[in-house]
Design a protein around this motif. Structure first.
Motif, short mmCIF file in Angstrom:
data_model
loop_
_atom_site.label_atom_id
_atom_site.label_comp_id
_atom_site.label_asym_id
_atom_site.label_seq_id
_atom_site.Cartn_x
_atom_site.Cartn_y
_atom_site.Cartn_z
N LEU A 1 102.62 67.54 42.58
CA LEU A 1 102.74 66.55 43.67
C LEU A 1 102.22 65.18 43.21
CD1 LEU A 1 103.27 65.91 46.73
CD2 LEU A 1 100.86 66.49 47.10
N LEU A 2 101.02 65.18 42.60
CA LEU A 2 100.43 63.90 42.17
C LEU A 2 101.27 63.25 41.08
CD1 LEU A 2 96.62 64.81 42.17
CD2 LEU A 2 97.86 63.43 43.83
N THR A 3 101.84 64.07 40.20
CA THR A 3 102.71 63.53 39.15
C THR A 3 103.95 62.90 39.78
OG1 THR A 3 101.91 65.25 37.65
CG2 THR A 3 103.91 64.09 37.00
N ASP A 4 104.55 63.61 40.74
CA ASP A 4 105.73 63.09 41.44
C ASP A 4 105.42 61.77 42.13
OD1 ASP A 4 107.09 65.30 40.67
OD2 ASP A 4 107.17 66.26 42.65
N MET A 5 104.20 61.66 42.67
CA MET A 5 103.83 60.45 43.40
C MET A 5 103.36 59.33 42.47
SD MET A 5 101.76 61.99 46.70
CE MET A 5 101.63 60.37 47.52
N GLY A 6 103.35 59.60 41.16
CA GLY A 6 102.91 58.58 40.20
C GLY A 6 101.42 58.34 40.24
N LEU A 7 100.66 59.34 40.70
CA LEU A 7 99.21 59.17 40.85
C LEU A 7 98.41 59.93 39.79
CD1 LEU A 7 98.88 59.50 44.75
CD2 LEU A 7 98.67 57.41 43.39
N ALA A 8 99.10 60.68 38.94
CA ALA A 8 98.37 61.54 37.99
C ALA A 8 97.51 60.73 37.03
CB ALA A 8 99.34 62.44 37.23
N ASP A 9 97.95 59.51 36.69
CA ASP A 9 97.18 58.69 35.75
C ASP A 9 95.81 58.30 36.28
OD1 ASP A 9 99.05 58.70 33.78
OD2 ASP A 9 100.00 56.81 34.40
N GLN A 10 95.72 58.15 37.60
CA GLN A 10 94.45 57.73 38.21
C GLN A 10 93.60 58.93 38.62
OE1 GLN A 10 97.56 56.15 39.11
NE2 GLN A 10 96.95 54.69 40.68
N ALA A 11 94.11 60.15 38.38
CA ALA A 11 93.42 61.32 38.92
C ALA A 11 92.50 61.96 37.89
CB ALA A 11 94.45 62.35 39.40
N GLU A 12 91.28 62.26 38.31
CA GLU A 12 90.30 62.94 37.46
C GLU A 12 90.12 64.36 37.99
OE1 GLU A 12 87.85 61.90 35.08
OE2 GLU A 12 88.84 59.97 34.80
N TYR A 13 90.13 65.33 37.09
CA TYR A 13 89.89 66.71 37.47
C TYR A 13 88.48 67.09 37.04
CZ TYR A 13 89.90 71.76 37.10
OH TYR A 13 89.56 73.08 37.22
N ILE A 14 87.71 67.69 37.94
CA ILE A 14 86.33 68.08 37.65
C ILE A 14 86.12 69.52 38.09
CG2 ILE A 14 83.87 67.55 37.99
CD1 ILE A 14 86.18 64.97 39.26
N GLU A 15 85.52 70.35 37.25
CA GLU A 15 85.16 71.70 37.68
C GLU A 15 83.70 71.99 37.39
OE1 GLU A 15 88.05 74.08 35.41
OE2 GLU A 15 86.41 74.82 34.17
N HIS A 16 83.11 72.82 38.26
CA HIS A 16 81.70 73.22 38.13
C HIS A 16 80.77 72.03 37.87
CE1 HIS A 16 83.23 77.48 37.02
NE2 HIS A 16 83.00 77.38 38.31
N GLU B 1 80.10 72.86 33.38
CA GLU B 1 80.79 71.67 33.90
C GLU B 1 81.88 71.22 32.94
OE1 GLU B 1 78.24 68.22 34.97
OE2 GLU B 1 79.32 67.18 33.37
N ASP B 2 82.99 70.77 33.48
CA ASP B 2 84.07 70.24 32.66
C ASP B 2 84.83 69.20 33.46
OD1 ASP B 2 85.50 69.97 30.36
OD2 ASP B 2 86.54 71.89 30.48
N HIS B 3 85.37 68.21 32.77
CA HIS B 3 86.21 67.24 33.48
C HIS B 3 87.15 66.56 32.50
CE1 HIS B 3 84.40 63.16 32.52
NE2 HIS B 3 83.57 64.00 31.92
N SER B 4 88.26 66.11 33.03
CA SER B 4 89.24 65.38 32.22
C SER B 4 90.17 64.66 33.17
CB SER B 4 90.04 66.35 31.34
OG SER B 4 90.93 67.12 32.14
N THR B 5 90.98 63.76 32.66
CA THR B 5 92.01 63.21 33.53
C THR B 5 93.02 64.34 33.81
OG1 THR B 5 93.45 62.54 31.73
CG2 THR B 5 91.78 60.95 32.46
N LEU B 6 93.72 64.23 34.90
CA LEU B 6 94.67 65.28 35.26
C LEU B 6 95.76 65.38 34.19
CD1 LEU B 6 95.04 67.26 37.59
CD2 LEU B 6 96.61 65.63 38.64
N ASN B 7 96.12 64.25 33.61
CA ASN B 7 97.16 64.24 32.57
C ASN B 7 96.74 65.01 31.32
OD1 ASN B 7 99.24 62.96 33.84
ND2 ASN B 7 98.55 60.90 33.26
#
Lengths: 234, 234
Positions: free
Chosen positions: A184-199, A205-211
């Protein structure tokens, strides 16, 4: 003299992110209650355990894996009843809550039951929201920003609508919804601004951009943060 | 060996709502920086002061009352420069932030400047959001709720649109916007579900439903929380 039930936010995972107030109350408590999975350890108990007196009575609120087999209402009714016995005998009861008690937590179920009959206090905690922002090293929101918190469990059309109408967003409870939300975020062109964070703030703990994120599965404690303007404040 | 800049969320007001981590870092710090008004005391310094070593060097970042007279960019440029001198000399610098560093805070301005040249860490704190929920004794949001954070500085039409499209809302920075926001919420039929909270967790904390609230002026640290379903979880 009745006791007081005290809901304590123990923070997002790092035991050092508990508040001084939470730690002080726990160090003198005689009864403590906390949620736990059907089998295995309680995360809230792990976070706060070092502050508990050795002789504290522990009430473990085990959540059934399948709500169909055993309604959660019954679990909370029974837990409130057990806690009430201690309160009636004049003993304070601390109720441990992951993150903050009132930010998408299950504490509200106990609060609703207990506050009818007993004094209840709430000690706020560091929520996963600000913990994830610290890990991502970007401001959640600032100035006149609208910030929207969206459970990933919502259907795509709702997510799309709300994401379109906000400056910043936190998509919580990502877990098994990651592939759908990511598309969904990729379709909306928002994946570049999205950060994924876990634990966030935990040892794994881990994190990266969604891309940049691989195809790994997201755990329950995962979040996506995004801001339309990216890092506009730099 | 350069020093590290550490942004520390000192929580919403009650000094006991600082985190253990924040308190530990401050107790061993040699340089501390914090925002303050043009004249008078710094709230962040008041909250965290008891943890600071007596011989800590203090950098007071005074914010001009009028941004026209003296651009805030210059204030942050100078503060970052002064902090950088200590970092370059190998001294860690704690930067105190009211609430949480990345939740509508001014820390982002320093972060953006410092992170270009120096190691920067962020210690999350209890935000005003969860502190106000604890004071109001109602869950902020739960389950599949959409929660929207709205600065009261936004125009009425934006507030109306966003309030219509959310389950729960926190209207922050209420202050002088109280009369206008209150009229808007009353017009929208939402005043009954709205809780007004000021100076949450501070000594002069106060809260009431928006309907019961008198004509008093709202301070800067005030918030309105509302939920479309009221207390549906009880």
């Amino acid at each position: 003299m009745t006791g007081t039930a005290i809901g304590i936010g123990v923070g997002p995972g790092d035991p050092e992110l508990m508040t001084l107030k939470g730690a002080r109350i726990l160090s003198g408590i005689s009864v403590v209650a906390y949620p736990a999975p059907e089998t295995g350890d309680s995360l809230a108990r792990q976070i706060a355990g070092s502050h508990l007196p050795q002789d504290a009575t522990e009430i473990i609120i085990r959540m059934p894996l399948s709500a169909n087999r055993f309604p959660v209402e019954v679990v909370y009714d029974r837990a409130a009843e057990e806690i009430g016995v201690h309160l009636g005998a004049g003993r304070d009861v601390a109720i441990l809550c992951e993150g903050d008690p009132f930010f998408y937590g299950s504490f509200m179920y106990l609060f609703a039951r207990l506050a009818k009959n007993w004094p209840v206090e709430v000690v706020p905690g560091v929520s996963s929201l600000t913990a994830c922002a610290a890990v991502s090293r970007k401001a959640l929101a600032a100035l006149n920003d609208v910030l929207t918190v969206l459970p990933a469990t919502l259907p795509n059309e709702v997510l799309r609508e709300r994401l379109t109408a906000t400056d910043a967003a936190a998509i919580i409870k990502v877990g098994r919804h990651l592939p759908r939300v990511r598309t969904l975020l990729t379709d909306m062109g928002l994946a570049d601004q999205a950060e994924y964070i876990e634990h966030a703030t935990m040892e794994d703990e881990d994190h990266s951009t969604l891309n940049e994120l691989g195809d790994a599965k997201a755990p329950y404690f995962s979040m996506i943060l995004l801001h339309r303007r990216g890092n506009a404040w730099a």
